[in-house]
Design an enzyme around this catalytic site. Structure first.
Site, mmCIF file in Angstrom:
data_model
loop_
_atom_site.group_PDB
_atom_site.id
_atom_site.type_symbol
_atom_site.label_atom_id
_atom_site.label_comp_id
_atom_site.label_asym_id
_atom_site.label_seq_id
_atom_site.Cartn_x
_atom_site.Cartn_y
_atom_site.Cartn_z
ATOM 1 N N ASP A 96 -9.146 -2.691 3.535
ATOM 2 C CA ASP A 96 -9.046 -1.292 3.135
ATOM 3 C C ASP A 96 -8.005 -0.591 3.986
ATOM 4 O O ASP A 96 -8.260 -0.196 5.125
ATOM 5 C CB ASP A 96 -10.405 -0.597 3.283
ATOM 6 C CG ASP A 96 -10.344 0.860 2.854
ATOM 7 O OD1 ASP A 96 -9.390 1.227 2.140
ATOM 8 O OD2 ASP A 96 -11.254 1.620 3.236
ATOM 9 N N LYS A 100 -5.162 4.959 6.201
ATOM 10 C CA LYS A 100 -5.875 5.091 7.466
ATOM 11 C C LYS A 100 -4.842 5.071 8.594
ATOM 12 O O LYS A 100 -4.025 4.161 8.675
ATOM 13 C CB LYS A 100 -6.870 3.942 7.649
ATOM 14 C CG LYS A 100 -8.023 3.952 6.660
ATOM 15 C CD LYS A 100 -8.958 2.765 6.908
ATOM 16 C CE LYS A 100 -10.083 2.716 5.889
ATOM 17 N NZ LYS A 100 -11.043 3.801 6.043
ATOM 18 N N ASP A 151 -14.896 -4.625 5.321
ATOM 19 C CA ASP A 151 -15.350 -3.690 4.284
ATOM 20 C C ASP A 151 -15.882 -4.428 3.059
ATOM 21 O O ASP A 151 -16.222 -3.807 2.057
ATOM 22 C CB ASP A 151 -14.193 -2.764 3.881
ATOM 23 C CG ASP A 151 -14.671 -1.378 3.483
ATOM 24 O OD1 ASP A 151 -15.848 -1.061 3.726
ATOM 25 O OD2 ASP A 151 -13.867 -0.609 2.925
ATOM 26 N N ASP A 181 -9.058 6.731 -0.154
ATOM 27 C CA ASP A 181 -9.818 6.007 0.864
ATOM 28 C C ASP A 181 -11.315 6.040 0.565
ATOM 29 O O ASP A 181 -12.112 5.506 1.335
ATOM 30 C CB ASP A 181 -9.539 6.594 2.254
ATOM 31 C CG ASP A 181 -9.956 5.663 3.371
ATOM 32 O OD1 ASP A 181 -10.098 4.454 3.110
ATOM 33 O OD2 ASP A 181 -10.136 6.142 4.509
ATOM 34 N N ARG A 231 -16.966 3.512 -3.902
ATOM 35 C CA ARG A 231 -17.682 3.952 -5.104
ATOM 36 C C ARG A 231 -16.899 3.629 -6.358
ATOM 37 O O ARG A 231 -17.465 3.398 -7.421
ATOM 38 C CB ARG A 231 -17.949 5.456 -5.004
ATOM 39 C CG ARG A 231 -16.714 6.316 -5.143
ATOM 40 C CD ARG A 231 -16.846 7.662 -4.515
ATOM 41 N NE ARG A 231 -16.910 7.544 -3.069
ATOM 42 C CZ ARG A 231 -17.040 8.580 -2.255
ATOM 43 N NH1 ARG A 231 -17.126 9.798 -2.750
ATOM 44 N NH2 ARG A 231 -17.083 8.424 -0.966
#
Length: 469
Positions: free
Chosen positions: A272, A279, A290, A350, A354
């Protein structure tokens, strides 16, 4: 003495005599306030415990008298607070104890398990800690096999002959699932990129009771899993990073025995970067973990395959994807029509977890309509807000309405307390669902705001896939 058939690099034996031949050390985990129950072991260690006060809190190795085995790895938990310490102290000490034995050159350890009144599952937890301490990450096994533990066999002794076999089998079954979860979860972004996860899982469940299906066709993903496809978009231009949705299904041999159906969706973000909302500040490191939600789901299915329950049907989905950066990545302000038909406005790339689970969860909801007594779970690495809320080493469980009525969170909490895998319970409130209501005309759902979850009030409760399908 029984040799347990296993997939470990060493043999495992059940022993019914603490003074049996063939071992070069006894490994014993001790509670400070708990007298050693085995009289022979207690007598052999008493003088050393008097001579060396540090053995109340530090691991020691000393000779045994009157035993065939010549030395003892004595692993004390140290002082325990009667109100606040829990069974994790035993597990953590077991890990340290077996690793100390390995450093001392022990090749044939005999683990001695004793019951502790305060912790009903103490023997199981200690044995799981021993096995965890012997685990070697998959890439070390593949790239540097010379670094594998050099033990030749592991003996397991309890004072209760009748339960030793069932205890060992239970521990090995759970550990097999944990090893699968560790292999996937701890594998680096390339070793466990989505196609590699597919390969690994397919190999695990070949010739098993688990039905395997994978969706990789970009046209199918675009049509049926559009939220997933949005996250996968940037990675899809690199073949070895292309996303996969992996379905695993267990059906009991006799369908008439099914009393409930469990649906699981695991977050499998193999790396991620944050996507366009990258990030920064060094917080990208570690984001290969992740995918631990999907890893846990795969491990759970391994246990299901070994136990083969006759009353439960289990359907699992692993959403394996890399949230990459690039000219092809999805961005904030996009409006995407989900599988459910809801119009979802992107607020932050980010918040990809979901996105990759929602369409799969929607598919599970469709299947649940015709299922017997269905229960739906999403399993994911949680947000920075969750970490700030409960700290490292804890999971958070959140119920929706039906799950709350069924007492699901409390059951998970109690099970976690018994086995040293603790949960904290959070509650989903009306504000959390209101937070995700569409703000522009025609929008149904706002994926999230533009801030990181760690800077958002009720950040982990708001970061819920239940708001999307």
């Amino acid at each position: 003495m029984a040799n347990i058939k296993s997939k470990y690099s060493f043999e495992i034996y059940e022993e019914h005599d603490i003074d049996c031949k063939g071992y070069d050390a006894i490994v014993f985990v001790s509670l400070n306030d708990h007298e050693i129950r085995n009289e022979k072991l207690r007598k052999s260690t008493s003088e050393y415990l008097k001579l060396d006060p540090t053995l109340k809190s530090e691991i020691g190795i000393f000779p045994l008298t009157g035993f065939t085995t010549e030395r003892l790895v004595y692993a004390p938990t140290g002082p325990l607070d009667v109100d606040y310490d829990d069974v994790r102290s035993l597990k953590e000490t077991a890990v340290k104890g077996i690793q100390r034995a390995l450093k001392a050159g022990v090749k044939r350890p005999l683990v001695t398990l004793e019951e502790h009144a305060k912790f009903p599952k103490s023997e199981l937890v200690i044995l799981l800690g021993i096995l965890e301490g012997l685990y070697v990450p998959i890439q070390v096994r593949e790239l540097a096999p010379e670094n594998l533990p050099t033990i030749e066999k592991l003996g397991i002794y309890t004072s209760n002959k009748d339960k030793t076999s069932s205890l060992v089998q239970q521990a090995l079954t759970l550990d097999r699932g944990l090893c699968v979860a560790r292999d996937i979860g701890w594998g680096d972004p390339e070793r466990m990129a989505p196609p590699k996860v597919q390969e690994y899982v397919q190999n695990i469940f070949s010739n098993s009771s688990i039905k395997f299906d994978v969706i990789s066709d970009i046209n199918v993903l675009t049509k049926e899993y559009p939220l997933f496809e949005a996250v996968n978009r940037a990675a899809s231009v690199v073949e070895r990073h292309c996303g996969r949705i992996i379905y695993l299904e267990y059906n009991p041999p006799d369908p008439s025995t099914v009393k409930e159906t469990v649906f699981l969706v695991g977050k499998g973000v193999t790396y991620d970067t944050g996507g366009a909302d990258v990030k920064a500040g060094g917080i990208m490191a570690g984001m290969s973990r992740d995918k631990c939600g999907a890893a846990a789901v795969a491990g759970f299915m391994q246990i299901v395959d070994l136990l083969k329950p006759d009353h439960v049907r289990v359907v699992a989905g692993m959403s394996m994807v890399r949230n990459s950066i690039g000219s092809n990545c999805y961005v904030a302000d996009e409006l995407i029509k989900a599988r459910s038909g809801a119009l979802v406005r992107i607020g932050n790339t980010d918040a990809e977890g979901r996105m990759v689970m929602a369409d799969v969860l929607c598919r599970m909801k469709e299947l649940a309509l015709d299922a017997i007594n269905p229960h739906l779970f999403t399993v994911a690495t949680l947000t920075g807000h969750a970490f700030l809320t409960v700290g490292p080493g804890y999971s958070i469980v959140m119920d929706n309405g039906p799950a709350k009525c069924a007492g699901t969170s409390r059951r998970l909490y109690d099970a976690g307390e018994a086995l040293g895998d603790p949960f904290e319970i959070s509650t989903i409130r009306r504000e959390d669902l209101q937070f995700h209501r569409g703000v522009a005309r025609g929008d149904d759902v706002m994926q999230c705001n533009n801030n990181p979850s760690s800077r958002t009030p009720r950040g982990h409760q708001g970061n819920t896939t239940s708001a999307i399908p």
